[in-house]
Write a protein that holds these residues in place. Structure first.
Motif, short mmCIF file in Angstrom:
data_model
loop_
_atom_site.label_atom_id
_atom_site.label_comp_id
_atom_site.label_asym_id
_atom_site.label_seq_id
_atom_site.Cartn_x
_atom_site.Cartn_y
_atom_site.Cartn_z
N TRP A 112 0.78 -1.23 0.00
CA TRP A 112 0.00 0.00 0.00
C TRP A 112 0.82 1.29 0.00
CZ3 TRP A 112 -4.91 0.17 -1.25
CH2 TRP A 112 -5.70 -0.98 -1.10
N ALA A 121 -3.78 4.75 -5.59
CA ALA A 121 -4.87 4.26 -4.75
C ALA A 121 -4.96 5.11 -3.50
CB ALA A 121 -4.66 2.78 -4.39
N LYS A 166 -9.80 2.82 -2.20
CA LYS A 166 -9.61 1.42 -2.58
C LYS A 166 -9.64 0.48 -1.38
CE LYS A 166 -9.17 2.01 -7.01
NZ LYS A 166 -10.22 1.51 -7.93
N GLY A 167 -9.55 1.06 -0.19
CA GLY A 167 -9.58 0.23 1.01
C GLY A 167 -9.88 1.07 2.22
N PRO A 185 -10.46 -4.26 1.79
CA PRO A 185 -10.62 -3.72 0.44
C PRO A 185 -12.03 -3.18 0.22
CG PRO A 185 -9.55 -5.87 0.40
CD PRO A 185 -10.06 -5.68 1.80
N ASP A 187 -13.75 -3.26 -2.40
CA ASP A 187 -14.56 -4.13 -3.24
C ASP A 187 -14.86 -5.47 -2.60
OD1 ASP A 187 -12.05 -5.23 -3.35
OD2 ASP A 187 -11.87 -5.18 -5.54
#
Length: 375
Positions: A112, A121, A166-167, A185, A187
């Motif tokens: 990350w 991100a 994204k997270g 995450p 998603d």
């Protein structure tokens, strides 16, 4: 304490002030608001800030950072406040990477930190529950053990820069009531994100976690959650206090200019002694706030961790209180035009109201300061 900026910090301050005044002034914030941009900032402009190295400004060289210190990044936040510049700098340059360094595993950092550094991100800290209770260490979000790992259930509100992240770095408690941090995450199945409409038109999100499956690789276990969080939040609070200082100085200067220009009874209203006294008191409060902010930032840079919490709470309490008092005075001193949308003072007022409460308001930080001092 000298509170003097190094040459590198002065360069960062001057370049940030010039860049933001040219590329991200108050007019841009008005355009973003009118266009109802969900993420609250301009992506190409944020990428320019990334290329200038702002997301890694305070990170140590061991993590490919510039290590310019919090006095340096504090000057950037002051310029941000002066211009009402909309960007995700607090979440991406301070909260997320500092928490990863303190509590993340080597694998999480390797995954990350480069993404944050190059702007590919974004991570958002999901701290406050839907109740809005602060502090949120007694989180109502539950990480419950299952046969295959853990299951995360709960809701988080006022997630800074949560739209488009994204997270999420989520604070949750175990069935035994022990707080923990999880990197989830965006998603992942069971995660849903909806924007929250704030008065300052910035990026805030409401995030719901509905039986989200967690694995041990998603846990942030570098340090106990409470300790890591407080260290990181104090750095965020110092930056918010610096942003407040910049915003309030700009509001004060605009108000004084108006007092010199507005004519009533054939004289500038700034010649009235009663208004001069009100302005003088605000000036003194601003100077006290600046001293408090600089002391907090320098304590962080000097590694005086024992002093940081009290100095940060002192600065944040003063900033929160003055965000209300000075902006209220500015509206009153402008008279009827002060409450119209055509005047930028209203935009500063709305941002100040949000800054006032982010990561703890004046009441919270006065109580915290008193407890730290043994009262």
């Amino acid at each position: 304490m000298t509170m003097l900026l190094s040459q590198e910090q002065e360069l960062l301050r001057d370049s940030a002030a010039a860049f933001l005044a040219q590329e991200a002034p108050v007019a841009q914030q008005r355009r973003l608001r009118d266009a109802r941009v969900e993420q609250g900032f301009d992506t190409p402009l944020w990428q320019q800030m990334v290329e200038m190295g702002w997301p890694v400004a305070v990170l140590p060289e061991s993590h490919q950072g510039l290590d310019v210190g919090y006095l340096g990044i504090g000057a950037v936040f002051e310029a941000i406040g002066r211009n009402l510049s909309a960007q995700p700098l607090l979440s991406q340059a301070v909260l997320a990477p500092e928490l990863l360094i303190r509590a993340g595993s080597a694998a999480q950092q390797a995954q990350w930190l480069p993404l944050l550094a190059n702007g590919q991100a974004r991570l958002a800290l999901a701290l406050e529950d839907s109740s809005g209770q602060y502090p949120a260490h007694r989180s109502g979000t539950l990480a419950e053990r299952t046969a295959s790992g853990w299951s995360l259930c709960g809701e988080k509100s006022f997630v800074l820069d949560g739209v488009g992240a994204k997270g999420f770095m989520v604070l949750a408690v175990s069935e035994e009531g022990v707080p923990g941090l999880w990197l989830v995450p965006a998603d992942a199945r069971g995660v849903s994100v909806s924007p929250m409409r704030m008065i300052d038109s910035r990026n805030m999100a409401h995030v719901r976690f509905d039986k989200v499956a967690l694995s041990s690789e998603m846990a942030l276990v570098g340090r106990p959650a409470n300790r890591a969080l407080e260290e990181v939040l104090d750095r965020g609070r110092a930056c918010l206090a610096a942003e407040s200082l910049g915003l309030l100085r700009e509001v004060f200067e605009r108000t004084v200019s108006y007092l010199k220009e507005r004519v009533q009874f054939d004289v500038p209203i700034g010649s009235f002694q009663a208004l001069q006294h009100r302005a003088a008191r605000l000036y003194v409060e601003l100077e006290l706030l600046q001293s408090s902010v600089l002391a907090a930032l320098e304590a962080i840079d000097s590694g005086s961790e024992a002093q940081v919490p009290a100095l940060v709470s002192l600065a944040k309490a003063k900033a929160s209180d003055l965000c209300e008092r000075l902006c209220n005075e500015a509206i009153q001193l402008h008279g009827g035009i002060g409450v119209t949308d055509e005047l930028d003072i209203g935009l500063f007022f709305k941002r100040a109201r949000v800054l006032q409460r982010l990561l703890g308001d004046g009441i919270y930080h006065r109580n915290r300061f008193a407890q730290l001092k043994g009262f």
